[in-house]
Design a protein around this motif. Structure first.
Motif: not given
Length: 618
Positions: A479-490, A523-527, A540-543
């Motif tokens: 899990p990274t900001v990018e992989t979490v964001d990709a799952a969000r988009v899907k 990842i979820n809490s970082a500013e 952080n675009k997935v905060r």
């Protein structure tokens, strides 16, 4: 508290006893006692809450209060929550004082039988410890017995109304409060002894009549109105007749609320749970047996004997094995039932407080039997068609829906309780086994859900739950900001049944192995983006993307998931037979075992009912 006795023309110190049996908490513990604003009991607006329960602990009176959500007192409740209003006063009545008089000292009136009736928030309490009152109930002139302690001659009892108990007397006593401990107050004119005695007797009889017929609020007016006891009886009869007529003539009836046998069985179960240190899931505190519980202090063997003797069975001469066997087999014996009650309550309590995680990302359902039960998902209509001037409306085709199914099964075990365990008073073999069975039942559902998730089951359309065909599978990666964001988009790109429009689902739960749980929380809490390699601060675009992070050792690989809220888009459902999501207990007298045995079962099923509400990475 320093008070003034207008009957005897003297100051006295009032003291409330918290000795065992002195304080009757039945009214506060009934769940009906009011929480008031400064003892204002003269209208409904004065009540700001209710006393849920009350008890005495380590010499302190304690209570749990539930405050009203009315808009007009929202500010008052907020001040209480914020700790601005924190002073407490208790309204009470006294049934018996112990009067201690010593030469040259102010006498002490010690309330040794008293009953709290309400709790008030006040600005300035009578006691700095916030555990006393200005009691409106005491102002009603309830009869009270005064017993003289440390008397120079002998001890005597007299019936008198509670002194300094009316609002007028309380105000006068407050105004007349002395500046020192040995005042010389101006005495009111003394009434003739016979007149005072007659007035006391009339007040006591009127209060007794009012209390007996549930008309306590009328007693002060009858006493102040100088009505005779016969006149009060006549008024009570008139009011009872009016009340009876309004109730359809059914006021005078007897209702059996709880059977005596059920009360005794519940009392025995309370003692067993208290000795077994079982925790009540509703309060998160240990179960305690009341002081007046008839089974208090009994062993299991003594309970068996008591159950037989209540039936009139002679137990003299029976050895211990025969006594326990008779307690199980005697028709009408409470013993097997009270054991079953205790076992069942232990099972429910332990099951309720045992932790689980499946309920945080799965839907909970119910089935009526053990057949396959369908779960339908209806199709959605496309967008509305454009219409030219004077054009016709076109018929819209209704798309087919989708169907999944779920089937419940049964899991359970049997435990035995021997006569020897009862004779040895082995609560570990009784309460301990029940608690272990409950935790095992909770773990069973947990383990089955994770095993089902790991199996990636094939759904009714022939494709696995997580697959490229369902558009909910991402390439493996931590899990990274990018992989979490990709799952969000899907997840947001999923379409409803019929592919007419996007569901635009949002992630609510992250689920994965323990090794990734800490990273997911960061990842979820970082500013700022914790994956940024340079020194620049990148937001952080997935905060705050998901509201819950569930990491479990039951996920053995590196796969992790994003789930939408199960209430919006359920993916996996856990269904219980008839909605009974707690273990069920059956008891029978053992034939192959010298004692009794209990069968514990849990009926449930697990199924994937839709793929659109989750995305898997890996």
């Amino acid at each position: 508290m320093r008070r003034y006795d207008w009957w005897n023309d003297e100051y006295y110190n009032e003291e409330l006893s918290l000795d065992e049996g002195a304080c009757d908490l039945s009214r506060l513990a009934s769940g009906n006692a009011a929480v008031l604003d400064s003892h204002n009991r003269w209208g409904l607006n004065g009540q700001i809450g209710v006393v849920e329960r009350a008890w005495i602990e380590n010499g302190e009176g304690r209570a749990v209060l539930r405050l009203s959500a009315r808009d007009e007192i929202a500010g008052l409740v907020k001040d209480i929550v914020d700790g601005i209003i924190r002073n407490i006063s208790v309204g009470y009545t006294v049934q018996r004082y112990l009067v201690d008089r010593k030469e040259g000292e102010v006498p002490t009136y010690r309330a040794v039988e008293w009953q709290p009736s309400e709790i008030s928030f006040v600005t300035v309490p009578a006691d700095a410890g916030s555990s006393t009152r200005q009691s409106p109930d005491a102002a009603q002139g309830f009869p009270c017995v005064f017993t003289r302690a440390s008397a120079p001659t002998n001890t005597q009892e007299i019936d008198m109304p509670n002194p300094a108990s009316t609002p007028a007397n309380a105000a006068r006593a407050a105004d007349a409060a002395p500046a020192n401990d040995n005042p010389t107050p101006v005495a009111p004119a003394a009434a003739p002894a016979n007149a005072v005695a007659d007035a006391n007797e009339r007040a006591a009889q009127i209060n007794e009549l009012a209390r007996r017929h549930g008309m306590d609020d009328n007693a002060p007016a009858w006493i102040r109105g100088d009505l005779s006891v016969d006149q009060v009886r006549a008024q009570i009869l008139d009011q009872l007749a009016t009340r009876d007529q309004a109730a359809g003539g059914n006021l005078n009836r007897v209702d059996t609320v709880v059977d005596e046998a059920d009360k005794m069985r519940a009392a025995a179960a309370d003692v067993i749970l208290a000795r077994g240190m079982v925790v009540d899931p509703s309060t998160r505190e240990r179960v305690r047996a009341a002081n007046d519980n008839p089974y208090r202090g009994m062993t299991l063997l003594e309970m068996a004997r008591f159950s037989l003797e209540r039936l009139g069975v002679r137990t003299a001469g029976l050895n211990k094995l025969d006594l326990v066997g008779r307690a199980f087999t005697q028709s009408g014996s409470d013993f097997p039932v009270l054991l079953e009650n205790a076992m069942h309550r232990t099972l429910q309590a332990a099951y309720a407080i045992a932790p689980d995680t499946w309920s945080r990302f799965c839907a909970r359902g119910s089935v009526s039997d053990f057949r396959a039960h369908p779960r339908y998902r209806t199709g959605s209509l496309g967008n509305l068609d454009a219409l030219n001037e004077l054009g016709e409306f076109k018929n819209k085709a209704i798309p087919d829906g989708e169907k999944a199914s779920i089937t419940a099964g049964t899991k359970g075990n049997i435990i035995n309780l021997s006569r020897q365990a009862i004779i040895n008073d082995d609560l570990g073999a009784f309460i301990g086994l029940a608690a272990m069975l409950a935790r095992a039942a909770k773990r069973t559902v947990e383990a089955d859900v994770y095993a089902y998730l790991a199996s990636n089951p094939v759904m009714g359309d022939g494709f696995a739950l997580f697959s490229n065909d369902h558009g909910n599978l991402e390439s493996a990666g931590a899990p990274t900001v990018e992989t979490v964001d990709a799952a969000r988009v899907k997840l947001a790109a999923q379409k409803g049944v019929g592919n007419n429009d996007f569901l635009d689902l949002r992630p609510a739960i992250w689920l994965g192995p323990l090794s990734y749980g800490g990273t997911a929380r960061v990842i979820n809490s970082a500013e700022y983006d914790p994956d940024t390699a340079n020194k620049l601060h990148k937001p952080n675009k997935v905060r705050g993307l998901f509201r819950d992070v569930v990491d479990s050792p039951r996920i053995a690989d590196s796969k992790w998931y994003l789930f939408a809220d199960p209430a919006d888009a359920p993916v996996i459902e856990v269904a219980f037979l008839d909605g009974q999501d707690e273990p069920f207990l059956d008891m029978e007298e053992g034939f192959s075992v010298d004692g009794a045995r209990w069968k514990v079962r849990l009926d449930f099923g697990i199924a994937a009912i839709d793929y659109r509400g989750a995305v898997r990475n890996g």
